[in-house]
Design a protein around this motif. Structure first.
Motif, short mmCIF file in Angstrom:
data_model
loop_
_atom_site.label_atom_id
_atom_site.label_comp_id
_atom_site.label_asym_id
_atom_site.label_seq_id
_atom_site.Cartn_x
_atom_site.Cartn_y
_atom_site.Cartn_z
N VAL A 181 2.04 -0.03 4.63
CA VAL A 181 2.91 -1.24 4.55
C VAL A 181 2.71 -1.85 5.57
O VAL A 181 2.91 -1.27 6.76
N VAL A 198 2.10 -1.45 -1.49
CA VAL A 198 2.49 -2.86 -1.41
C VAL A 198 1.35 -3.84 -1.65
O VAL A 198 0.26 -3.28 -0.78
N VAL A 253 5.78 -4.33 -5.23
CA VAL A 253 5.78 -2.86 -4.64
C VAL A 253 5.45 -2.03 -5.95
O VAL A 253 6.24 -2.32 -7.02
N THR A 280 5.72 -10.23 -3.06
CA THR A 280 5.18 -8.97 -2.62
C THR A 280 5.54 -8.20 -3.68
O THR A 280 6.48 -8.34 -4.30
#
Length: 529
Positions: free
Chosen positions: A406, A444, A454, A452
């Motif tokens: 991350v 990610v 996830v 973004t």
């Protein structure tokens, strides 16, 4: 724009009408002045020529002391006289009967005036203008009538100016007369009279002046005299105005009627009510029609959602309630005949169904809160939140969770509790559907648009093609026997939607058949306000 245009048009027409009346009054006065100047110029020249025959080379009259008031062209033989009066000029007192002159008129001027009088009378009979000829001293020596012969006009301002060599026009007040009233009469009943005094100039000497007076045409009588042409013109203008009004009413009335039909179609749930009207002409009506169509579509979709939701809720509640009711009836009727193990099994069923109803009610309340959630500015750093989820899953013994790299300090525009709830729902779903040995990975990704993602991916059996199309439908679940309500993904979608985020189902990646979901969240800098 339509109302502004109509108001501006009314203002312009009113102002234009007032200006027209004023300009027309000026034109009538200047027309009368020009007529008098034309007559006076001819009479002045005739009088000068006749008097020159009598005077010869003698030094006659008095020196000219005023310059010519109008621009003289290059040709020195030209001496223009232009009208200068306006309706707004202050009129002088009326030309009452002037006093008799104490000095008799100049003999040569009297002789010429006597011969000129028949001409002046004929001119007055044709033009209705009062004409007087005065000598260099201002004494009347000839005229279109005998009433002022021998009177002195030297005190009148226009005559004074003329005897200095300056042509002058003035307005004088006029007493009204009884015969002025009829519109068809030749008499002009305005309250003013135009008076023109033209000097008789020979070289640089003034030999006298010609004074002419005439009442200008009134605005009312001018309209009356030209009434037929004005009536025809007015009818043409009214026809044009009627056509323009009809065209405007058609252009505006047609879309308004179409808008009324659209609202009635919406009320009747007709298909045409959900489409904006064609060719609305006015931008505001087009916007209103589009808003009505959008509102109708939203209400229709909402109504269908409520119907489907109510049917699903009814179905979900009906099964456990029927089971509870059947178990209660059996216990009431046959409790004494049952063994302790049978009674315990029935009570366990009632308890399980009651808990299921409790979970359904709780999830429905969560869905209601998610649907009515209001987005407020918030952000969360992903690194610490994902690490906390890994630890939480290990502590609960749901599934083994692996966390990928991350980026340090990566922040998304979502509240921490919303992101935590959605990801925890995906992890618990993987544990429920994947079995005891399922593994979950968190990663990610960053898209080219700056969003973004996830990604939550498990190693379970995955989702069949038939179920992929229904995975986000409310109450759809393949784990009903394990207590699933089918509302978890629906609630997650509603919460994310309020913040401009979304939940996506991604395709499986062979050879791993497991399910993969991605939470797409906007970066903190583009959070919706």
């Amino acid at each position: 724009m339509v109302f502004a245009t109509v108001g501006l048009a009314g203002f312009v027409l009113t102002l234009g009408g007032l200006a027209f009346v004023r300009v027309y009054d000026n034109q009538l006065i200047r027309q009368t002045e020009m007529e008098l100047l034309t007559q006076g110029a001819v009479i002045t020249e005739v009088y000068r020529a006749m008097l020159a025959e009598q005077v010869g080379s003698r030094d006659y009259g008095k020196p000219r002391t005023a310059k010519w008031p109008f621009p003289i062209p290059d040709d020195q033989r030209l001496r223009p006289i232009l009208p200068s009066l306006r309706a707004s000029d202050e009129p002088l007192p009326s030309d009452d009967t002037p006093p008799r002159s104490l000095v008799p008129g100049e003999p040569l001027a009297l002789d010429v005036g006597q011969r000129l009088r028949p001409v002046l009378e004929n001119v007055r009979a044709a033009t209705l203008a009062g004409i007087r000829v005065v000598d260099a001293g201002g004494v009347v020596v000839s005229g279109s009538g005998m009433d002022l012969m021998g009177a002195s006009l030297a005190n009148r301002p226009e005559v004074k100016q003329a005897l200095h060599g300056l042509p002058t026009s003035v307005l004088r007040r006029r007493h009204s007369e009884p015969e002025d009233t009829p519109l068809a009469s030749l008499s002009r009943d305005t309250g003013i009279r135009v008076s023109v005094a033209l000097p008789v100039i020979q070289g640089e000497r003034v030999w006298g002046a010609v004074v002419l007076a005439r009442t200008p045409m009134t605005f009312t009588k001018a309209l009356y005299s030209d009434r037929w042409n004005l009536t025809a013109t007015g009818l043409v203008l009214l026809s044009a105005l009627a056509l323009m009004s009809l065209a405007a009413a058609t252009l505006l009335g047609r879309p308004v009627r179409a808008l009324v039909r659209q609202t009635r179609a919406i009320a009747a749930s007709a298909p045409e009510g959900f489409e904006p009207m064609a060719r609305p002409v006015v931008a505001e009506l087009a916007e209103l029609s589009e808003s009505l169509a959008g509102m109708a579509s939203a209400l229709r979709d909402r109504n269908q959602y409520i119907r489907s939701f109510a049917a699903n809720v009814s179905h979900e509640f009906k099964t456990p309630l029927a089971s509870i009711q059947g178990a209660v009836e059996l216990l009431r009727d046959s409790a004494d005949a049952m063994t302790p193990e049978q009674r315990s099994r029935f009570l366990s069923n009632v308890d399980a169904d009651a808990k299921r109803l409790t979970r359904l009610v709780q999830r429905l309340l969560e869905l209601a809160r998610a649907d009515s959630m209001t987005a407020t500015p918030a952000s969360v750093e992903l690194g610490p939140l994902l690490k906390a989820l890994v630890a939480r899953s290990d502590a609960a013994g749901l599934a083994k969770v692996d966390l990928g790299p991350v980026p340090e300090g990566l922040t998304v525009a979502l509240p921490a509790e919303v992101m935590d709830d959605v990801l925890w729902q995906l992890i618990t779903n993987a544990g429920q559907h994947g079995g005891a040995d399922v593994q979950v990975s968190l990663s990610v990704e960053t898209s080219s648009t700056g969003a973004t993602h996830v990604v939550v991916r498990d190693t379970g059996p995955g989702i069949s093609e038939a179920n992929r199309a229904r995975i986000f439908d409310a109450f759809f679940t393949t784990a009903r026997a394990r207590g699933g309500t089918g509302l978890g993904l629906t609630i997650s979608q509603s919460m994310l939607r309020a913040f401009g985020a979304s939940l996506e189902l991604r395709p499986a990646q062979p050879p791993n058949p497991g399910a993969a979901f991605a939470v797409a969240a906007p970066p903190a800098s583009t959070q919706r306000k």
